[in-house]
Design a protein around this motif. Sequence first.
Motif, mmCIF file in Angstrom:
data_model
loop_
_atom_site.group_PDB
_atom_site.id
_atom_site.type_symbol
_atom_site.label_atom_id
_atom_site.label_comp_id
_atom_site.label_asym_id
_atom_site.label_seq_id
_atom_site.Cartn_x
_atom_site.Cartn_y
_atom_site.Cartn_z
ATOM 1 N N PHE A 6 0.830 -1.210 0.000
ATOM 2 C CA PHE A 6 0.000 0.000 0.000
ATOM 3 C C PHE A 6 0.861 1.256 0.000
ATOM 4 N N ASP A 7 2.200 1.087 -0.021
ATOM 5 C CA ASP A 7 3.102 2.227 0.115
ATOM 6 C C ASP A 7 3.377 2.891 -1.229
ATOM 7 N N ASP A 8 3.957 4.075 -1.166
ATOM 8 C CA ASP A 8 4.124 4.907 -2.363
ATOM 9 C C ASP A 8 5.106 4.289 -3.357
ATOM 10 N N THR A 9 5.048 4.772 -4.597
ATOM 11 C CA THR A 9 5.908 4.292 -5.675
ATOM 12 C C THR A 9 6.422 5.483 -6.462
ATOM 13 N N TRP A 10 7.696 5.420 -6.834
ATOM 14 C CA TRP A 10 8.343 6.517 -7.562
ATOM 15 C C TRP A 10 8.683 6.050 -8.965
ATOM 16 N N HIS A 11 9.266 6.936 -9.751
ATOM 17 C CA HIS A 11 9.772 6.580 -11.079
ATOM 18 C C HIS A 11 11.163 7.166 -11.241
ATOM 19 N N PRO A 12 12.155 6.316 -11.653
ATOM 20 C CA PRO A 12 12.087 4.877 -11.878
ATOM 21 C C PRO A 12 11.560 4.121 -10.654
ATOM 22 N N ALA A 13 11.090 2.898 -10.915
ATOM 23 C CA ALA A 13 10.250 2.188 -9.957
ATOM 24 C C ALA A 13 10.979 1.796 -8.678
ATOM 25 N N THR A 14 10.471 2.280 -7.562
ATOM 26 C CA THR A 14 10.848 1.799 -6.241
ATOM 27 C C THR A 14 9.822 2.321 -5.248
ATOM 28 N N HIS A 15 9.902 1.818 -4.014
ATOM 29 C CA HIS A 15 9.054 2.295 -2.909
ATOM 30 C C HIS A 15 9.957 3.103 -1.978
ATOM 31 N N PRO A 16 10.049 4.409 -2.171
ATOM 32 C CA PRO A 16 11.115 5.166 -1.500
ATOM 33 C C PRO A 16 10.901 5.437 -0.019
ATOM 34 N N GLU A 50 18.485 21.339 -7.048
ATOM 35 C CA GLU A 50 17.151 20.877 -7.435
ATOM 36 C C GLU A 50 17.043 19.383 -7.154
ATOM 37 N N PHE A 51 16.271 19.044 -6.162
ATOM 38 C CA PHE A 51 16.053 17.644 -5.826
ATOM 39 C C PHE A 51 15.196 16.984 -6.900
ATOM 40 N N LEU A 52 15.404 15.674 -7.087
ATOM 41 C CA LEU A 52 14.625 14.944 -8.078
ATOM 42 C C LEU A 52 13.137 14.987 -7.771
ATOM 43 N N LEU A 53 12.784 15.059 -6.492
ATOM 44 C CA LEU A 53 11.374 15.119 -6.115
ATOM 45 C C LEU A 53 10.703 16.384 -6.636
ATOM 46 N N GLU A 54 11.491 17.414 -6.902
ATOM 47 C CA GLU A 54 10.966 18.648 -7.490
ATOM 48 C C GLU A 54 10.452 18.381 -8.903
ATOM 49 N N LYS A 55 11.176 17.546 -9.646
ATOM 50 C CA LYS A 55 10.830 17.268 -11.043
ATOM 51 C C LYS A 55 9.926 16.048 -11.185
ATOM 52 N N GLN A 56 10.100 15.066 -10.326
ATOM 53 C CA GLN A 56 9.367 13.805 -10.431
ATOM 54 C C GLN A 56 8.574 13.569 -9.155
ATOM 55 N N ASP A 57 7.267 13.798 -9.242
ATOM 56 C CA ASP A 57 6.397 13.589 -8.081
ATOM 57 C C ASP A 57 6.221 12.090 -7.832
ATOM 58 N N ILE A 58 5.479 11.773 -6.798
ATOM 59 C CA ILE A 58 5.309 10.403 -6.332
ATOM 60 C C ILE A 58 3.919 9.891 -6.708
ATOM 61 N N ALA A 59 3.754 8.574 -6.746
ATOM 62 C CA ALA A 59 2.432 7.963 -6.930
ATOM 63 C C ALA A 59 1.962 7.402 -5.598
ATOM 64 N N PHE A 60 0.736 7.746 -5.219
ATOM 65 C CA PHE A 60 0.118 7.208 -4.014
ATOM 66 C C PHE A 60 -1.001 6.247 -4.416
ATOM 67 N N LYS A 61 -1.055 5.114 -3.758
ATOM 68 C CA LYS A 61 -2.039 4.086 -4.094
ATOM 69 C C LYS A 61 -3.360 4.334 -3.378
ATOM 70 N N ARG A 62 -4.466 4.089 -4.094
ATOM 71 C CA ARG A 62 -5.791 4.227 -3.492
ATOM 72 C C ARG A 62 -6.253 2.932 -2.838
ATOM 73 N N PHE A 63 -5.655 1.819 -3.220
ATOM 74 C CA PHE A 63 -5.997 0.533 -2.613
ATOM 75 C C PHE A 63 -4.721 -0.291 -2.509
ATOM 76 N N PRO A 64 -4.707 -1.298 -1.619
ATOM 77 C CA PRO A 64 -3.453 -1.987 -1.293
ATOM 78 C C PRO A 64 -3.092 -3.094 -2.279
ATOM 79 N N ALA A 65 -2.436 -2.715 -3.369
ATOM 80 C CA ALA A 65 -1.985 -3.681 -4.362
ATOM 81 C C ALA A 65 -0.850 -3.069 -5.170
ATOM 82 N N HIS A 66 -0.168 -3.903 -5.932
ATOM 83 C CA HIS A 66 0.904 -3.459 -6.819
ATOM 84 C C HIS A 66 0.429 -2.283 -7.665
#
Length: 479
Positions: free
Chosen positions: A93-103, A264-280
Amino acid sequence: LWETVTSSFASFIHAVRPEHLSKTVRQRSKRMILDSIGVGLVGSTTSSPECPSLSQELYSSVAVSSVYGKPGIKLSPTLAAFTNGVATHSMDFDDTWHPATHPSGAVLPALLAASQMLPPSTKPNGMDFLLAFNVGLEVQGRLMHFSTEAHDIPKRFHPPSVVGTMGSAAATAKLLSLSTAQCGHALGIAASLAGAPMANAATQAKPLHIGNATRLGLEAALLAARGMEANPLILDDIPGCSGFSAFYSVYQPKPLSTPSDHHEFLLEKQDIAFKRFPAHLGMHWVVDAALSVRNLFINYAGSFSPSLIRTIVLKIPVSKYINRPFPSSEHQARHSFQFNACTALLDGEVGLSSFTESSIHRQEVRELLDKVVVEHPEDNVANFDKMYGEVALLLHSGDVLTGKCDTFYGHWRKPLSKESLLKKFRSNASHVLPEEKIEAIITMVDNLENLSDSSQLACKSWGIIWKLVPQKELCLDIF
């Protein structure tokens, strides 16, 4: 001495300052912290992480750090980080970034545990905590940009077990104010503790990847602080003697510039994805596509009538570990395009209860799964920035209804609103905490920059208590 890639990262970790965090980066990272706390709280209620009792049984510990959802338990800092990391990823259920990881899950538990470990005279403040968190994110992001391989859905190593361990080490090194040399050694030590195979995705072992990443990164920083040394070229590409490059078939490292007036942090340019339900994360595309075609079907037939459907066609990327026609467990279901699409079609939603044993093995779900056919269009690549999900219903009447999702709600291109993120946090936290304590956490994270002692964010997790401190400030006990 010339600068190496590794030394540039060490210099960055040591030299970066709170003023380098832009307003956007601060706000985005606080959203990540709040969401990660929430998924850790609800994750602490699952059957998979029996880690608190296991850690107590297997290890003697100096019990100073707290555990999500277990107010009566304290563990050593590294074991608390491990336990909370497992809880954070226990439901995927945790966040996902790009390139893909759960930071977040790889960094936040280590920082919470470390903040409780430090003596009162050296407690970092909230801004220091926020900076260390962002250092952990930045190191993960920069390392993933070393390889084009990291941009696609992974096949060999689970990314947070690789870059997450490094990010945890970097974040903790920053929080502990290690020297430049020690920061470099922390990264080198962490590289020897990193890595977990993708074959354990969709099993109870997968959450261990996050737990180990955050724990072992913390251990790496503590070992560096005690004087342990490691290869000073661990991030550099040295022919014939692989360092961090061992994790990638394509590896092109780049130095990380030491910040001066601006970074300039990468988070400034690349936002995060938050999941609405607990799955990949990939499931969110097919679920939104399935919900779209479900609405069309109800308008067509007056109600959702599975008997009218001859075939369900899913157009998805090629990714073996999330292509599971008939999942038999909770963790397999969270990693099944087919199951999530059929659940969305049948129920009109996917949520926590969708992954219980009774829900997974429903006859109605099995009947829909029997109708699923998977196709892999060439333009649908296994990349979270480029993929799409399409669900087509081929009806016995000959009619075809189609729903497609290019960008789901919660993706970095379509971020969750503040209201939606707070709704998710409140729902998750409510499994452990009463309403007034949930609101107290929200207030504390929102004002994190003004917190005088960051260990207040991890005082006594999740049986929150307000108390007066000598400065007449309010201290929030979260653990």
